[in-house]
Design an enzyme around this catalytic site. Structure first.
Site, mmCIF file in Angstrom:
data_model
loop_
_atom_site.group_PDB
_atom_site.id
_atom_site.type_symbol
_atom_site.label_atom_id
_atom_site.label_comp_id
_atom_site.label_asym_id
_atom_site.label_seq_id
_atom_site.Cartn_x
_atom_site.Cartn_y
_atom_site.Cartn_z
ATOM 1 N N GLU A 365 3.670 -7.108 3.439
ATOM 2 C CA GLU A 365 4.703 -8.154 3.418
ATOM 3 C C GLU A 365 5.813 -7.879 2.393
ATOM 4 O OE1 GLU A 365 1.919 -11.969 4.564
ATOM 5 O OE2 GLU A 365 1.838 -11.274 2.503
HETATM 6 C C1 TNX Z 1 -1.280 -12.622 4.190
HETATM 7 S S1 TNX Z 1 -2.832 -10.298 4.718
HETATM 8 C C2 TNX Z 1 -1.311 -11.875 3.037
HETATM 9 C C3 TNX Z 1 -1.674 -12.520 1.775
HETATM 10 C C4 TNX Z 1 -1.943 -13.970 1.939
HETATM 11 C C5 TNX Z 1 -2.700 -14.203 3.214
HETATM 12 C C6 TNX Z 1 -3.116 -15.606 3.414
HETATM 13 C C7 TNX Z 1 -1.960 -9.707 3.697
HETATM 14 C C8 TNX Z 1 -2.075 -8.299 3.587
HETATM 15 N N1 TNX Z 1 -1.166 -10.522 3.004
HETATM 16 O O1 TNX Z 1 -0.681 -12.295 0.824
HETATM 17 O O2 TNX Z 1 -2.657 -14.427 0.841
HETATM 18 O O3 TNX Z 1 -1.923 -13.804 4.283
HETATM 19 O O4 TNX Z 1 -3.915 -15.731 4.542
#
Ligand code: TNX
Length: 569
Positions: A365
């Site tokens: 992300e």
């Molecule tokens: C996505 S999954 C994220 C996290 C969050 C999570 C909450 C991923 C690699 N990143 O930063 O905590 O969703 O479900």
């Protein structure tokens, strides 16, 4: 005999242990019969005795003691066959023998073997069942590779065989369940005869704890380790940094914890692990067969670091601490040399404290990072990790960079990135958010948790096959399965228990048991017994609908709705 003296345990035969350690191993494949450790160690002073003679000793002593001991308690009406026991994860093979045997428990001092393959497993078993010291024979067999093991219950003997420390630990984890579900802790140790032959489908079975969104103390992490180890989870991935907090002391960049460690989601005080704390966690996990995987998430998810060191920021200004739950707004300045110096320091310091092979760079992300910069950054950070002697891991977006040989791609949302990894010959770790994310709510009534990926009831966590998550992947491309517990909505051990149990048991079996052996109805039967056992241990497991009357009718859909229209796909 099982077990080990508790740490620092005193016993007159401690000297014999030292002598034993100095003896040449009889053969690469060796066995340590013991009824109790004094006998074991005495026998080991006689290296020239033939194997058969050695084998007779414990039997003789067993007979003697049984003769002198109390009468066995009356046999229960039904001693369950090994294959009827509710073992989780289900072993690859269980062959029932005929009949059963009574085993006398021994209440004297016991000593662990000085052989590391055997001793650590004995110590583990003793830590779990200090009052249940049974006649066991541990065999080291080089034909049982990796984590494989065998337990033979025959002719009144329990023979535990493995070729590695991990295998022996796996064996005693199964043995603990056999003993518990045979009713052994109630005193009457009748166990059916037969053979369990077992090995994991995937070498890596993981659990991830996000200690960045909310901080968890060392003792809480140890409690988590105690809870996951019995299910043969062998990796604990610690998400040590994020926008809301930096959780591990880095001596060369002290403000990371001085400033970045203070905050957490919701504005409550955060916290961090000193390097000593971290080492304590590493050692505690190792003694239970668990490797720690440290993650420093970057280039996004870095607000805590950016609030501590302005130099890491594009505009050279420190950011404000962040205690919300948004993602995708922060980035390290990928153009700056000092950022890579920083990363090298962090990887070197954490790497030096981490005996396991992996260093997780996050990489998810990174919406605030220009894609070209992201690729350049991930390429460079993989090299830094490798130069520091570690194998890089990253969330699946890292597959958009040039993967270094060996970099593990952890699928959470993008099957096509797993296929990129496969094409490049890189291992894939399976954590699809729609099945494996423990921070997802069970259903809309769950008191905590998120649901952006799916509602995941226990059946949904069980009814999937890692090999079908991305079309074209096969078992050999998949390193394993990991269940991440993100921390936005969890604040204490009770919350961890609620979201983790019993779902983790489903995921542990997905990672361990051959697909052809897995069966939902049979799992549900076994889960019922574990649910009770978890409760007896004071673990606040969720009262899942799948174990309620009528729950069996609620079949999990083949694909969750969220899977069909997952915005991240
Ligand atoms: C996505 S999954 C994220 C996290 C969050 C999570 C909450 C991923 C690699 N990143 O930063 O905590 O969703 O479900």
């Amino acid at each position: 005999m099982i077990s080990a003296a508790p740490e620092g345990g005193q016993h007159p035969v401690i000297a014999a242990k030292v002598i034993h350690a100095g003896l040449p191993a009889a053969t690469p494949d060796h066995r340590e019969p013991f009824f109790c450790f004094p006998i074991l160690n005495y026998l080991s002073l006689l290296p020239n005795l033939s194997y058969y003679v050695v084998r007779l000793f414990p039997l003789l002593f067993l007979l003697l003691l049984t003769a002198c001991g109390n009468e066995p308690p009356p046999k229960p009406a039904n001693v369950p066959a090994l294959s009827e026991l509710p073992l989780i994860p289900l072993p690859a093979s269980i062959v029932d023998g005929e009949g059963d045997a009574y085993y006398e428990t021994y209440s004297g001092n016991v000593m662990p073997s000085s052989d590391a393959i055997i001793g650590d497993a004995q110590r583990y078993l003793y830590s779990r069942l200090p009052d249940l010291v049974l006649p066991l024979q541990f065999d080291v067999r080089s034909d049982l590779t990796e984590g494989a093991y065998r337990i033979n219950f025959r002719d009144g003997n329990i023979e535990v065989s493995a070729g590695t420390r991990d295998g022996m630990l796996n064996a005693v984890k199964t043995l603990e369940q056999v003993l518990h579900f045979s009713g052994a802790d109630a005193g009457a140790v009748y166990i059916s005869e037969g053979t369990i032959n077992d090995e994991a489908r995937f070498p890596y079975r993981g659990f991830m704890l996000d200690v960045a969104r909310h901080f968890f103390e060392v003792e809480e992490v140890k409690a988590v380790i105690d809870r996951i180890a019995p299910y043969k989870i062998n990796h604990l991935h610690l998400h040590l940094s994020d926008d809301q907090g930096w959780r591990i002391e880095i001596k060369s960049w002290p403000k990371l914890t001085e400033i970045g460690g203070k905050s957490e989601v919701g504005g409550t005080p955060g916290g961090f692990y000193t390097q000593e704390d971290y080492s304590e966690i590493v050692a505690y996990a190792a003694s239970r067969g668990i490797t720690i995987v440290p993650e420093i998430d970057m280039p996004g998810h870095t607000n805590a670091a950016l609030s501590a060191y302005p130099i890491l920021n594009e505009d050279g200004k420190a950011t404000e601490p962040y205690t919300g739950t948004r993602v995708g707004f922060s980035t390290l300045d990928t153009d700056q040399d000092s950022v890579y110096v920083f990363i090298d320091d962090v990887v070197r310091e954490i790497g030096a404290l981490t005996p396991g092979p992996y260093f997780h760079l996050g990489g998810d992300e990174s919406d605030a990072t220009d894609h070209e910069d992201y690729v350049k950054f991930v390429n460079e950070v993989q090299k830094i990790i490798k130069r520091n002697g570690k194998q890089p891991m990253g969330w699946d977006e890292v597959a958009t960079s040039a993967l270094e040989p060996g970099t593990v791609v952890q699928l959470w949302a993008h099957p096509d990135y797993a296929l990129k990894a496969q094409a490049a010959g890189n291992p894939v770790l399976m954590s699809p958010a729609t099945r494996a994310y423990l921070d997802m709510q069970y259903d809309s009534t769950s008191r905590i948790g998120l649901h952006w990926a799916a509602y995941i009831e226990v059946d949904s966590a069980y009814l999937w096959d890692p090999a079908t998550m991305a079309e074209g992947l096969t078992d050999s491309d998949i390193m394993g399965v990991e269940a991440p517990l993100w921390g936005e909505t969890i604040q204490n051990l009770e919350d961890i228990d609620y979201l983790t149990f019993p779902r983790l048991l489903a995921l542990a079996e997905v990672g361990w048991t051959p697909q052809a052996r897995r069966d939902w109805d049979d799992f549900r039967r076994r889960l019922r017994a574990h649910q009770e056992w978890l409760q007896e241990q004071g673990i606040g497991t969720y009262d899942t609908r799948v174990l309620k009357d009528g729950g069996e009718e609620a079949e999990a859909p083949a694909e969750t709705e969220a899977e069909a229209d997952d915005p991240s796909n």
